[in-house]
Structures are given as C-alpha cells and as structure tokens.
Scaffold this motif. Structure first.
Motif, PDB file in Angstrom:
ATOM      1  N   TYR A 191      13.164   4.748  23.727  1.00 38.13           N
ATOM      2  CA  TYR A 191      11.994   5.618  23.784  1.00 38.13           C
ATOM      3  C   TYR A 191      10.851   4.956  24.561  1.00 38.13           C
ATOM      4  CZ  TYR A 191       8.373   8.796  22.082  1.00 38.13           C
ATOM      5  OH  TYR A 191       7.346   9.711  22.002  1.00 38.13           O
ATOM      6  N   LYS A 192      10.723   3.660  24.411  1.00 39.56           N
ATOM      7  CA  LYS A 192       9.672   2.948  25.134  1.00 39.56           C
ATOM      8  C   LYS A 192       9.978   2.885  26.632  1.00 39.56           C
ATOM      9  CE  LYS A 192       7.621  -0.620  23.670  1.00 39.56           C
ATOM     10  NZ  LYS A 192       7.308  -1.995  23.218  1.00 39.56           N
ATOM     11  N   ASP A 193      11.247   2.745  26.988  1.00 41.21           N
ATOM     12  CA  ASP A 193      11.611   2.617  28.400  1.00 41.21           C
ATOM     13  C   ASP A 193      11.655   3.969  29.124  1.00 41.21           C
ATOM     14  OD1 ASP A 193      11.821  -0.063  28.009  1.00 41.21           O
ATOM     15  OD2 ASP A 193      14.012  -0.071  27.784  1.00 41.21           O
ATOM     16  N   GLY A 194      12.185   4.966  28.450  1.00 46.23           N
ATOM     17  CA  GLY A 194      12.422   6.231  29.150  1.00 46.23           C
ATOM     18  C   GLY A 194      11.688   7.419  28.614  1.00 46.23           C
ATOM     19  N   GLY A 195      10.899   7.270  27.578  1.00 43.16           N
ATOM     20  CA  GLY A 195      10.161   8.388  27.049  1.00 43.16           C
ATOM     21  C   GLY A 195      11.042   9.352  26.281  1.00 43.16           C
ATOM     22  N   LEU A 196      10.570  10.576  26.185  1.00 41.40           N
ATOM     23  CA  LEU A 196      11.253  11.581  25.374  1.00 41.40           C
ATOM     24  C   LEU A 196      12.649  11.899  25.913  1.00 41.40           C
ATOM     25  CD1 LEU A 196      10.938  13.520  22.960  1.00 41.40           C
ATOM     26  CD2 LEU A 196      10.033  15.213  24.565  1.00 41.40           C
ATOM     27  N   ALA A 197      12.815  11.868  27.238  1.00 42.10           N
ATOM     28  CA  ALA A 197      14.114  12.193  27.822  1.00 42.10           C
ATOM     29  C   ALA A 197      15.180  11.185  27.436  1.00 42.10           C
ATOM     30  CB  ALA A 197      14.000  12.260  29.346  1.00 42.10           C
ATOM     31  N   ALA A 198      14.772   9.948  27.107  1.00 42.69           N
ATOM     32  CA  ALA A 198      15.754   8.930  26.748  1.00 42.69           C
ATOM     33  C   ALA A 198      16.379   9.182  25.393  1.00 42.69           C
ATOM     34  CB  ALA A 198      15.106   7.556  26.778  1.00 42.69           C
ATOM     35  N   LEU A 199      15.751  10.016  24.574  1.00 40.78           N
ATOM     36  CA  LEU A 199      16.294  10.307  23.247  1.00 40.78           C
ATOM     37  C   LEU A 199      17.361  11.401  23.265  1.00 40.78           C
ATOM     38  CD1 LEU A 199      13.007  10.251  21.145  1.00 40.78           C
ATOM     39  CD2 LEU A 199      14.677   8.409  21.444  1.00 40.78           C
TER      40      LEU A 199
END
Length: 675
Positions: free
Chosen positions: A139-147
C-alpha cells in the motif's frame, strides 16, 4: 513516483558517477574512476541508467477494471491499513480523532500490527501479522491500486492450457475453410477431431470439453467469418496482414481506379428479356468523383473500356448527342423528376472534368486487351495492375459500388435485395427500365446527388469532423493539378466508341434491330465492292455506336471521315402515348400464357398439315375400297342396291310485296314497355 537518490552511486553506461550538485534540471556529476566532472540534464541521465529506479508495480488504471462488487472490499482494506499507519481510517480528514490504539506517536508499529490482526480476527477475517506487513508495504509503494487482488482481474486465454497438437489441427481446419462452403462450428470441430486422430493414431490427446472446444474455436476464428458468408471469408482472407498506409492523393486524376460489378436491378434487353446489368465505372482517388461509367448486359471487353476513357476525356455537354438523349428521357419518362435544361447545364458546369494520369486495373482480359492499352498509350495514361485477387488494391472504387447500391439501386422498383434472403415476391409487378434509360437516370443521380453529398472518406486531415463532397474536394484541389486538362474533340470521342461492322442495304444499316440511314451513305452503296483474302465479297462497312444513345451511329467514309447516320424511327419517340403503348404491350406479353417460341409454331403448322394429309389419304382409301366392292358385286351378279333418296318438301315461295303496295295501317308496330 520514482526518484534519484543523491547519496547513492549512479551507474550509467559511461561509468559510475556521484551527484555533486543539482540546479533545476541540470546535474553536476563526478566520475568515480577518473574524477572528471560533467554538467548534464535529466534527459541525458535517464536513458543511460544501467539500473533504472524501481518501477511501481501497481497500475492505477486497474482501478477502472475492477467490478463494483470488489470495490467495497478494496476500500475496507485501505481504511484499516490507514488506521494502522496513521490512527485515522481517512488520512485526509485531519479533524477526525486519532484512534489511541493505533496512534503512531505513542504505539510502536509492532504493537499496531498485532492489534490490527486481532481486531480483524474478531471481525471474522483471520489475517496473520506477516500478511498485514506485506499489505502495508504494497500500500505504501503502490497506493490503492496495489491492494487489488490480481486473481480477480486475471484473464486467462482459452488457449493457455490447450494441447499444441490439437490447436494446430483446429487452425488448419479454420484456414482451409476460407474457400469452402459455409459449415457450422460443430461440423468444423468434428473435422478437426478426425484430423487429430488421423495425424496421431493411437495417441490420446486431450481436446477439452465441448464448451472448451467452442471457446477455442471462437477465439481462433475471431474476425475470419469462418461460420459467416463465403464472400466475407474471401474478402477477409485477402486483406493485407500489415498496417494500412495513407493512400490519399492531392491532385485530381493522379490515380484513377476502374472495376465492374453486377447490379441487383434487372433491366429489359432489346429482345424483351429480363437480365441483370453490369456496371463499370472509373473513380478518381483524390476527389472520389465518378468520372465515367458504362452499363453492359454481358461481360465488358477492351473496346468498352476505351469508351470509358472517351467519357472521362470529354465533358458530358461536349459528347455528340448528349443533350438530345437527355431530352428523349424526359419525353419517355415524364414521371421522373428531372431538372430543367438550364439547371442541367449549370450542374454540368460544376461537375468535375478530370482526365486520368494513371489507372489501376486488375488482370482481366478486358483490361489487358490491346484496344484499351492502345487507347491509354495514345493519350498518355499509365496503366497500373493490381495484385491478383487483392480487392484492397482498388478500395475506392469498391466503396463507390456500395454507395451506388445504398444510394441509387435500392430505390429502383426492380431492386432484388442483393441476395436470395432479401428478395421479395414482387418480381414482375414493376416496369423494368431498358439499358439506355438506366444509364441516363444513373448519370442524373451522379450529377445531382453523388457529386454533392459529403463523404466520410473526403475529410480535412486537421479537422476530421468536416466531410467534403466530391465537387468540394475537386474545387479545393483544382490548383494542385497545375495545367488544366483540355477535352478531346468530337472526332476523337467517336474514334473511342465501340466498333461494329455491317452491310449497307437499301434500308440503311441495321444495328440492334434499328435502321440507320443518311444521304452520306449513298456514296458507300455505289462504291466498288471489296473482296477479302479468300476472294469472297466483303461489303461490310465500319461504324462506331454509342450503346446508350440510339439516336445515331457514325459510319467511316471512304476518305476516313465520319458520316452520321440517324435512327430512321427516332420520330416515334415524339409521338403521343408511344411510351405508354410500348409499356402496355410488354405487360400483355408478360401476362400472356400463349406466348411460344418459333419452334412451337413451326411444329404446330406441321401438325395441322399432317392431319389434313391423313384425312385425304383416308378418304382416297375409302373410295378405292368402295369401288372394288362394287366391281366384285357386279361380277357376282349381285349389284349393290342404289341408295334411296328422300324428297324434302320445298315450301311455296311467298309473294314479294313491293314497297309501294305496303299498307302501313296493317303493320303491327312494337310498343315498348313503359320505362
């Protein structure tokens, strides 16, 4: 976002550097090995990095691909991870109170993660501490899309797990179907399974379930019209497997395409038969203008295309007899909405006059004939031959045929629908046009409608939403052509017309069941007779005829001049009710069931005469038998008794009363009933 770490070593293709100074987009670098300094920009650094900065794996555009059902789950995890990191489920809401259990100022990260794992477990979601650490990092690296759970948006192709041997057989069957008759998908799958067994006998090769086979077939046959019409398959098969280039031309006449097609509107020929005409036309690529056209009832020949060239190089108003033919159409079909003569003249002036510089043709014998090639060579027209069976080499004329069908042919009463599936049951209920009338009506439509209708293919490249008509495109590109073309003379036009040979009789020249004559033909009648190479008389003369103007023909004189011979019965067109009488006669012929061919009447004549002959022979035989019987009776002494005759009483002849002796008082007069 990617960043360059000023404290780390930049490993570039030119060597290893350290960043000494940053001034906007400019960087001062020092080579670690040589100590050399150099000032470069960011644009110079990025393509030379041997170890590019780590790219964020998550794609924000994937948020558009998830379904509405998966979005609440995504927001659930984002809220809990934000709370675990900042103490608030919505970090942007700074006025919301901080949860003391997850306050980063007082609670260590390890404790916050452990509490969040216990909280989620109570909510029915068993999540380990390691899973929360992993989700936190993503979540820290990619934001909401990473989830996003990529398993929910992963697309697995129908061919990913299929056996390669089975796919090869299926591809071969689909490819072989290009020139075959249309079969169903079920039949093609059965053919593919049989081919698989024949190629790999004794081997058990998995082909998947029936549904899987259909998915694989639909995937491989996509866009190939394998189960569509045969025409669609052939057209798609010859489509080039490459990106299409821009074939736009900017000079009228720079490139012209010519082709033929059969129209779906039956016409009546000179013998009264119904048949489908063949339309051949020239289309200018630059302006989309139909610069020439012709109709035939049989396959066109090279001389017919030479006539097309004559049309293209002669404006309509300058063609011999053009105005007369148009007025004739007005008289024959007064119900047709034709413009006035003044409007027709104005339309002719606005219709583009385009002389072709190069013509694209196919490899048909009608285009490769010496007559057409010689005509093109005479007027300096280059012939370009399209690749065999490549309709895409002449796309503009092919598209023009579709426009003709949709804009003109389908509005004719005799339109047949284009295929048996679209054909109605009104055949024979409408009056069919002849070829001359169809040609004149088509020319009227091209002049008034086609040339003035905006076309999607004629657009401004910088403003694609603006469409131009062929006339507007011609006006825009007229100055690009350079020198304006000059029309050929009437003599040259006549020389490009189709050639015929006939004998001049006392009635003139008979052509297409019409007689043509002129005072100028008298010198050809009395000319010395010629003989051919075999010594036989050859009294035929050469003449040229416009197949769409029955008004006149042009006969070649002894000195090479052209003698115009008029149609002897042309005056019948001006007679009142002539068109209505001819139409009624054709209707009676179609409705009559007693119409027979000539052989029927010849056979009927012989039958009648044979019956008369049989009767005479029978009577002769009967008289001979009677005479022989009488002779034998006289020899035997028992003559036949003569037939007795019965006198028929004759009534006495009434006295004839003279008209002067009549007593009118004694005459009974007829007294009619009271009406």
């Amino acid at each position: 976002m990617r960043y360059l770490d000023p404290n780390s070593t930049l490993r570039l293709t030119e060597g290893d550097y350290t960043i000494c100074e940053i001034a906007g987009r400019m960087y001062t670098l020092r080579n670690i090995n040589t100590g050399e300094y150099r000032n470069v920009s960011m644009d110079w650094i990025v393509p030379r990095l041997t170890e590019p900065p780590k790219r964020i794996e998550a794609d924000p555009r994937q948020l558009d691909n998830i379904s509405d059902d998966d979005r609440p789950e995504l927001m659930f995890w984002a809220g809990h991870l934000n709370e675990m990191e900042t103490g608030r489920k919505n970090p942007s809401d700074t006025e919301a109170p901080v949860n003391p259990d997850y306050d980063p100022a007082t609670v260590k990260l390890e404790d916050r993660v452990s509490k969040k794992s216990a909280e989620l477990t109570k909510l029915g979601r068993t999540v380990s501490v390691s899973t929360l650490y992993r989700k936190r990092k993503k979540y820290k690296d990619g934001g909401l899309a990473a989830l996003i759970d990529n398993r929910t948006i992963r697309t697995e192709g129908p061919l990913d797990r299929a056996d390669e041997r089975w796919l090869t057989c299926l591809k071969e069957v689909i490819t072989a179907q290009t020139n075959e008759s249309t079969r169903t998908a079920n039949a093609l799958l059965a053919i593919a399974r049989k081919r698989l067994k024949d190629q790999y006998p004794g081997e058990v090769i998995p082909t998947g379930s029936r549904a899987t086979q259909y998915r694989q077939f639909n995937y491989l046959a996509s866009g190939k019209y394998t189960t569509g019409t045969a025409k669609q398959r052939r057209e798609r098969a010859v489509t080039p497997k490459r990106p299409f280039g821009d074939s736009r031309k900017y000079a009228p006449g720079e490139l012209v395409e010519i082709d033929s097609t059969t129209l779906d509107c039956p016409v009546i020929d000179s013998e009264g038969h119904i048949t489908r005409p063949i339309l051949t036309q020239m289309v200018d690529v630059c302006t989309g203008t139909i610069i020439a056209h012709s109709f035939r009832l049989e396959a066109a020949k090279a001389v017919d295309h030479a006539f097309l060239l004559a049309q293209a190089m002669t404006p309509r108003a300058m063609r011999p007899g053009a105005n007369t033919a148009w007025r004739t159409l007005q008289k024959r079909f007064p119900w047709v909405d034709l413009v006035s003569e003044e409007e027709r003249t104005e339309l002719d002036q606005h219709r583009p006059f385009i002389v072709p510089s190069a013509i694209t043709v196919d490899h048909g014998t009608d285009y490769t004939g010496t007559t057409f090639e010689a005509a093109c060579r005479k007027w300096g027209v280059d012939l370009l031959y399209a690749a065999p069976a490549q309709g895409t080499d002449k796309p503009h004329v092919e598209r023009a045929f579709r426009t003709v069908k949709d804009g003109f042919v389908q509005y004719l009463a005799m339109f047949t629908g284009g295929s048996p599936a679209n054909r109605g049951r009104t055949e024979g209920e409408y009056e069919a046009l002849d070829l001359v009338s169809l040609d004149l009506l088509y020319d009227e439509w091209v002049t008034r409608v086609y040339q003035n209708r905006p076309s999607d293919s004629l657009i401004d490249p910088f403003h694609p939403g603006i469409s131009l008509s062929p006339n507007e495109m011609y006006a825009a590109c007229f100055n690009v052509k350079g020198k304006p073309p000059v029309a050929i003379e009437a003599v040259d036009y006549i020389e490009l017309l189709p050639t015929e040979f006939r004998v001049i009789t006392a009635n003139g020249i008979q052509y297409n069941n019409r007689f043509y004559d002129s005072l100028g033909l008298h010198k050809l009648r009395i000319a010395p007779k010629r003989v051919d190479e075999n010594g036989r008389p050859d009294n035929k003369v050469e003449f040229r005829a416009n197949p769409y103007d029955p008004r006149a023909i042009w006969v070649k004189g002894p000195d090479g001049e052209w003698i115009e011979a008029a149609w002897r019965h042309q005056g019948v067109i001006n007679e009142p009710h002539s068109t209505a009488v001819a139409a009624e006669a054709r209707r009676i012929i179609r409705a009559s069931d007693t119409r027979r061919d000539d052989h029927h009447f010849e056979d009927l004549t012989l039958e009648i005469l044979s019956q008369t002959s049989d009767t005479v022979i029978a009577q002769s035989k009967a008289r001979a038998r009677a005479a022989e019987a009488l002779k034998q009776a006289e020899i035997a002494g028992t003559p036949f008794q003569a037939p007795t005759t019965v006198a028929i009483p004759v009534p006495p002849k009434a006295d004839v009363v003279a008209p002067d002796d009549l007593n009118y008082d004694e005459v009974d007069y007829f007294e009619g009933m009271d009406l």
